[in-house]
Design an enzyme around this catalytic site. Sequence first.
Site, PDB file in Angstrom:
ATOM      1  N   ARG A 288      -3.242   5.816  -8.644  1.00 45.66           N
ATOM      2  CA  ARG A 288      -1.882   5.427  -9.014  1.00 45.66           C
ATOM      3  C   ARG A 288      -1.144   4.611  -7.976  1.00 45.66           C
ATOM      4  O   ARG A 288      -0.467   3.636  -8.304  1.00 45.66           O
ATOM      5  CB  ARG A 288      -0.986   6.649  -9.201  1.00 45.66           C
ATOM      6  CG  ARG A 288      -0.955   7.463 -10.203  1.00 45.66           C
ATOM      7  CD  ARG A 288      -1.027   8.950  -9.909  1.00 45.66           C
ATOM      8  NE  ARG A 288      -2.309   9.295  -9.366  1.00 45.66           N
ATOM      9  CZ  ARG A 288      -3.334   9.656 -10.102  1.00 45.66           C
ATOM     10  NH1 ARG A 288      -3.196   9.805 -11.384  1.00 45.66           N
ATOM     11  NH2 ARG A 288      -4.491   9.899  -9.543  1.00 45.66           N
ATOM     12  N   THR A 289      -1.208   5.051  -6.726  1.00 45.34           N
ATOM     13  CA  THR A 289      -0.348   4.406  -5.730  1.00 45.34           C
ATOM     14  C   THR A 289      -0.771   2.953  -5.538  1.00 45.34           C
ATOM     15  O   THR A 289       0.057   2.034  -5.615  1.00 45.34           O
ATOM     16  CB  THR A 289      -0.393   5.179  -4.393  1.00 45.34           C
ATOM     17  OG1 THR A 289      -0.171   6.558  -4.680  1.00 45.34           O
ATOM     18  CG2 THR A 289       0.659   4.693  -3.438  1.00 45.34           C
TER      19      THR A 289
ATOM     20  N   LYS B 206     -16.176  -0.842  11.848  1.00 44.75           N
ATOM     21  CA  LYS B 206     -16.798  -1.301  13.109  1.00 44.75           C
ATOM     22  C   LYS B 206     -16.001  -0.813  14.308  1.00 44.75           C
ATOM     23  O   LYS B 206     -16.273  -1.183  15.439  1.00 44.75           O
ATOM     24  CB  LYS B 206     -16.848  -2.832  13.144  1.00 44.75           C
ATOM     25  CG  LYS B 206     -17.590  -3.465  11.994  1.00 44.75           C
ATOM     26  CD  LYS B 206     -17.429  -4.982  12.065  1.00 44.75           C
ATOM     27  CE  LYS B 206     -17.726  -5.648  10.744  1.00 44.75           C
ATOM     28  NZ  LYS B 206     -17.147  -6.991  10.660  1.00 44.75           N
TER      29      LYS B 206
ATOM     30  N   ARG C  60      -2.310   3.052   2.995  1.00 43.32           N
ATOM     31  CA  ARG C  60      -2.615   4.496   2.977  1.00 43.32           C
ATOM     32  C   ARG C  60      -3.706   4.752   3.999  1.00 43.32           C
ATOM     33  O   ARG C  60      -4.694   4.014   4.062  1.00 43.32           O
ATOM     34  CB  ARG C  60      -3.092   4.936   1.594  1.00 43.32           C
ATOM     35  CG  ARG C  60      -3.648   6.356   1.624  1.00 43.32           C
ATOM     36  CD  ARG C  60      -3.940   6.889   0.265  1.00 43.32           C
ATOM     37  NE  ARG C  60      -2.710   7.115  -0.481  1.00 43.32           N
ATOM     38  CZ  ARG C  60      -2.660   7.679  -1.682  1.00 43.32           C
ATOM     39  NH1 ARG C  60      -3.779   8.066  -2.267  1.00 43.32           N
ATOM     40  NH2 ARG C  60      -1.522   7.854  -2.304  1.00 43.32           N
TER      41      ARG C  60
ATOM     42  N   HIS D 150       4.571  10.938   2.128  1.00 44.97           N
ATOM     43  CA  HIS D 150       4.215  10.005   1.053  1.00 44.97           C
ATOM     44  C   HIS D 150       5.531   9.564   0.394  1.00 44.97           C
ATOM     45  O   HIS D 150       5.855   9.967  -0.722  1.00 44.97           O
ATOM     46  CB  HIS D 150       3.309  10.743   0.059  1.00 44.97           C
ATOM     47  CG  HIS D 150       2.623   9.869  -0.958  1.00 44.97           C
ATOM     48  ND1 HIS D 150       2.913   8.531  -1.146  1.00 44.97           N
ATOM     49  CD2 HIS D 150       1.646  10.166  -1.870  1.00 44.97           C
ATOM     50  CE1 HIS D 150       2.148   8.039  -2.114  1.00 44.97           C
ATOM     51  NE2 HIS D 150       1.373   9.010  -2.566  1.00 44.97           N
TER      52      HIS D 150
HETATM   53  N1   CP Z   1       0.011  10.550  -6.380  1.00 42.27           N
HETATM   54  C1   CP Z   1      -0.871   9.805  -5.718  1.00 42.27           C
HETATM   55  O1   CP Z   1      -0.680   9.472  -4.527  1.00 42.27           O
HETATM   56  O2   CP Z   1      -1.954   9.443  -6.461  1.00 42.27           O
HETATM   57  P1   CP Z   1      -3.163   8.553  -5.954  1.00 42.27           P
HETATM   58  O3   CP Z   1      -3.860   9.322  -4.860  1.00 42.27           O
HETATM   59  O4   CP Z   1      -4.027   8.311  -7.144  1.00 42.27           O
HETATM   60  O5   CP Z   1      -2.586   7.278  -5.388  1.00 42.27           O
END
Ligand code: CP
Length: 354
Positions: free
Chosen positions: A51-52, A80, A101, A129
């Site tokens: 999703r993110t 590396k 991320r 997050h």
């Molecule tokens: N909610 C969320 O962060 O989902 P993903 O890990 O799929 O991005």
Amino acid sequence: MRSLIDILDLSVEELDDLLKTANDIIDNPQKYSKSCEGKKIATLFFEPSTRTRMSFEAAMYELGGNVISMTGGATSSAAKGESVADTIKVVSNYVDIIAMRHFIEGAALVASENGDVPIINAGDGGHCHPTQTLADLLTIYREKGHLDNLTIGLCGDLKYGRTVHSLINAMSRYEGVKFVLISPKELMCPDYVLEDKDQDSFTVTTSLEEAMPSLDILYMTRIQKERFDSEEEYLRLKDSYILNPEKLLTAKSDMKILHPLPRVNEISVAVDDDPRAVYFKQTLYGKYMRMALILKLLNEAEDKNKVSLMPSDALSDEYKCTNPKCISQCEQELKHKSVIRNNKRRCVYCEHDI
Ligand code: CP
């Protein structure tokens, strides 16, 4: 120029403005379809995501911009041995904004200190997050009509649940919000999230059944296998809470069920048809909030002066963070830095006690 590393980097007024923009995008998508023409976002994902990453990419396309993407550290020069700092210095040359991320806590703060473009923290290990919280806020706002005077049950892995940490930080700034923290004792919410908050607004329990009748929002979370050091401990805790239609019999008729997803088995599929279940809508709201955030940060990036998110009272000193999942343990030559908060010494990157 500003980045978003922690939801507390945004004031309540700014959160309200982002909600207003997202609602306007929902009503008038055409008005925004060329807002980012000529702009590019890089989505750098060193940890799995559906999703993110995809909602950031969809958001940028719907704003008329372009996307370059890196998924999984194994396909990048991180494999590396390239540092986060060097990766960001390089990618900053190619794009106008970066969503990153990383599985290491504090990686996003290091990225923001080294980038020449705005950095958005799309999740840093078990730490925070903030853009999931933006999705959660819009979901709560659209489903309940307000963000104040709500009782929110947070259920599951509250220790490593970065979405929970960011949501508590955001919602505790709204009037009359109460939290019921529902978790096994081993997965309780860390002190650094709770200790500067009004303690009267928190109730702690291990029983979802006990909490259910009082809740306006039930925020379910997954027990995250990837965050456990011991598989045995994960296996012991993984089925701690499973929401099913029977457990919902005592819930309010207008309670809303949220989940950042992915789910494994903590919400039975039979719950999906309950009108109170809004976790799939939540994924769509996430796209609109990410559109609003990209617009805001690109607009502010017109001013090239960088606003550092490193606390102004951070000290480089002999105190070393011992959290093995902290960026200060992994990034070559990164100085350990700490701050004093509530009479405790904290790592600036992962917020663990030193
Ligand atoms: N909610 C969320 O962060 O989902 P993903 O890990 O799929 O991005």
